[in-house]
Design a protein around this motif. Structure first.
Motif, PDB file in Angstrom:
ATOM      1  N   MET A   1       4.782   8.395  -5.012  1.00  0.00           N
ATOM      2  CA  MET A   1       4.736   7.183  -4.214  1.00  0.00           C
ATOM      3  C   MET A   1       5.357   7.407  -2.840  1.00  0.00           C
ATOM      4  O   MET A   1       4.870   6.861  -1.858  1.00  0.00           O
ATOM      5  CB  MET A   1       5.459   6.041  -4.941  1.00  0.00           C
ATOM      6  N   LEU A   2       6.431   8.222  -2.794  1.00  0.00           N
ATOM      7  CA  LEU A   2       7.033   8.494  -1.491  1.00  0.00           C
ATOM      8  C   LEU A   2       6.044   9.216  -0.577  1.00  0.00           C
ATOM      9  O   LEU A   2       5.963   8.923   0.615  1.00  0.00           O
ATOM     10  CB  LEU A   2       8.316   9.312  -1.655  1.00  0.00           C
ATOM     11  N   LYS A   5       3.424   6.671   0.537  1.00  0.00           N
ATOM     12  CA  LYS A   5       3.973   5.802   1.575  1.00  0.00           C
ATOM     13  C   LYS A   5       4.102   6.543   2.908  1.00  0.00           C
ATOM     14  O   LYS A   5       3.871   5.975   3.976  1.00  0.00           O
ATOM     15  CB  LYS A   5       5.310   5.234   1.123  1.00  0.00           C
ATOM     16  N   ARG A   8       0.667   6.644   4.315  1.00  0.00           N
ATOM     17  CA  ARG A   8       0.349   5.309   4.828  1.00  0.00           C
ATOM     18  C   ARG A   8       1.034   5.069   6.170  1.00  0.00           C
ATOM     19  O   ARG A   8       0.419   4.592   7.117  1.00  0.00           O
ATOM     20  CB  ARG A   8       0.792   4.247   3.818  1.00  0.00           C
ATOM     21  N   ASP A   9       2.321   5.426   6.256  1.00  0.00           N
ATOM     22  CA  ASP A   9       3.045   5.239   7.515  1.00  0.00           C
ATOM     23  C   ASP A   9       2.414   6.063   8.633  1.00  0.00           C
ATOM     24  O   ASP A   9       2.285   5.589   9.762  1.00  0.00           O
ATOM     25  CB  ASP A   9       4.518   5.619   7.351  1.00  0.00           C
ATOM     26  N   GLU A  13       1.200   2.844  10.340  1.00  0.00           N
ATOM     27  CA  GLU A  13       2.337   2.389  11.149  1.00  0.00           C
ATOM     28  C   GLU A  13       2.411   3.079  12.505  1.00  0.00           C
ATOM     29  O   GLU A  13       2.413   2.428  13.532  1.00  0.00           O
ATOM     30  CB  GLU A  13       3.649   2.603  10.387  1.00  0.00           C
ATOM     31  N   VAL A  82      -0.464   0.119  -1.000  1.00  0.00           N
ATOM     32  CA  VAL A  82      -0.319   1.320  -0.175  1.00  0.00           C
ATOM     33  C   VAL A  82      -1.691   1.951   0.048  1.00  0.00           C
ATOM     34  O   VAL A  82      -2.066   2.292   1.174  1.00  0.00           O
ATOM     35  CB  VAL A  82       0.671   2.318  -0.819  1.00  0.00           C
ATOM     36  N   ASP A  85      -3.834  -0.208   2.359  1.00  0.00           N
ATOM     37  CA  ASP A  85      -3.434  -0.063   3.762  1.00  0.00           C
ATOM     38  C   ASP A  85      -4.088   1.167   4.386  1.00  0.00           C
ATOM     39  O   ASP A  85      -4.602   1.113   5.505  1.00  0.00           O
ATOM     40  CB  ASP A  85      -1.912   0.049   3.893  1.00  0.00           C
ATOM     41  N   ALA A 195       8.807   9.382   3.164  1.00  0.00           N
ATOM     42  CA  ALA A 195       9.090   7.970   3.413  1.00  0.00           C
ATOM     43  C   ALA A 195      10.369   7.568   2.704  1.00  0.00           C
ATOM     44  O   ALA A 195      10.708   8.093   1.656  1.00  0.00           O
ATOM     45  CB  ALA A 195       7.925   7.112   2.947  1.00  0.00           C
TER      46      ALA A 195
END
Length: 196
Positions: A1-2, A5, A8-9, A13, A82, A85, A195
């Motif tokens: 998951m990290l 993420k 995703r960032d 982001e 996630v 996104d 992340a």
């Protein structure tokens, strides 16, 4: 998951990386997501039930135990968010008749990911899509890393060596594309920080 993420960032982001999703991949995600969601929730419920059983065993031996994992069941929508996104920020590479023709040729020539006796047309469309994207990007002067990420290793990696099949490795090398078999590996290949 990290790792998910972090990707995703990087995509959403700070836009440090670009993401292209083949139309065929989007179609398969839409088709398979409900079953994957249900399988995940079923596995988590089974885990919860097994832990309850183990807690009772521990209590029978005189050790109070009440492990709480019900919060795990609330994490599936967060994991999906996630992914959503990333998909929402990604460009789509359409499946064209020419691309489909190349995929059929790949399949009939038994080139990775085609397998004898198996309909590999969807997998071949995916590979041809990303080879086309990578080739187009290189022709436009893009020099940064390009990563093809697929956890479906049985289609791309020899089971005896755990190395990318030579035929597709050569095709990826020709367009400067690297293969990743897991999110944490993809994050690393893209040079993204973990992340928090």
């Amino acid at each position: 998951m990290l790792a998910g993420k972090a990707i995703r960032d990087g995509v959403v982001e700070n836009e440090a990386i670009g993401c292209v999703v083949a139309e065929q991949v989007r179609n398969e995600l839409n088709d398979n997501l409900p079953a994957v969601r249900e399988d995940t929730n079923t596995a988590l419920r089974k885990l919860r039930d097994e832990i309850v059983r183990i807690d009772k065993w521990s209590e029978a031996l005189g050790q109070p135990s009440q492990t709480q994992i019900s919060h795990f069941l609330t994490r599936v929508p967060i994991a999906e968010a996630v992914m959503a996104d990333i998909l929402g920020a990604a460009l789509t590479h359409d499946t064209t008749p020419d691309l489909t023709y190349r995929a059929i040729a790949r399949m009939t020539q038994k080139r990775t990911p085609a397998k004898p006796g198996k309909d590999s047309s969807k997998d071949c469309i995916v590979v041809e899509s990303y080879l086309e994207v990578a080739g187009n990007l290189r022709n436009l002067g893009h020099t940064a890393d390009i990563v093809f990420a697929s956890s479906n290793t049985k289609e791309f990696v020899s089971s005896t060596t755990s190395v990318l099949n030579a035929d597709i490795a050569a095709e990826f090398a020709a367009v400067g594309m690297r293969y990743s078999r897991a999110l944490h590996e993809t994050r690393h290949l893209l040079g993204l920080p973990i992340a928090r």
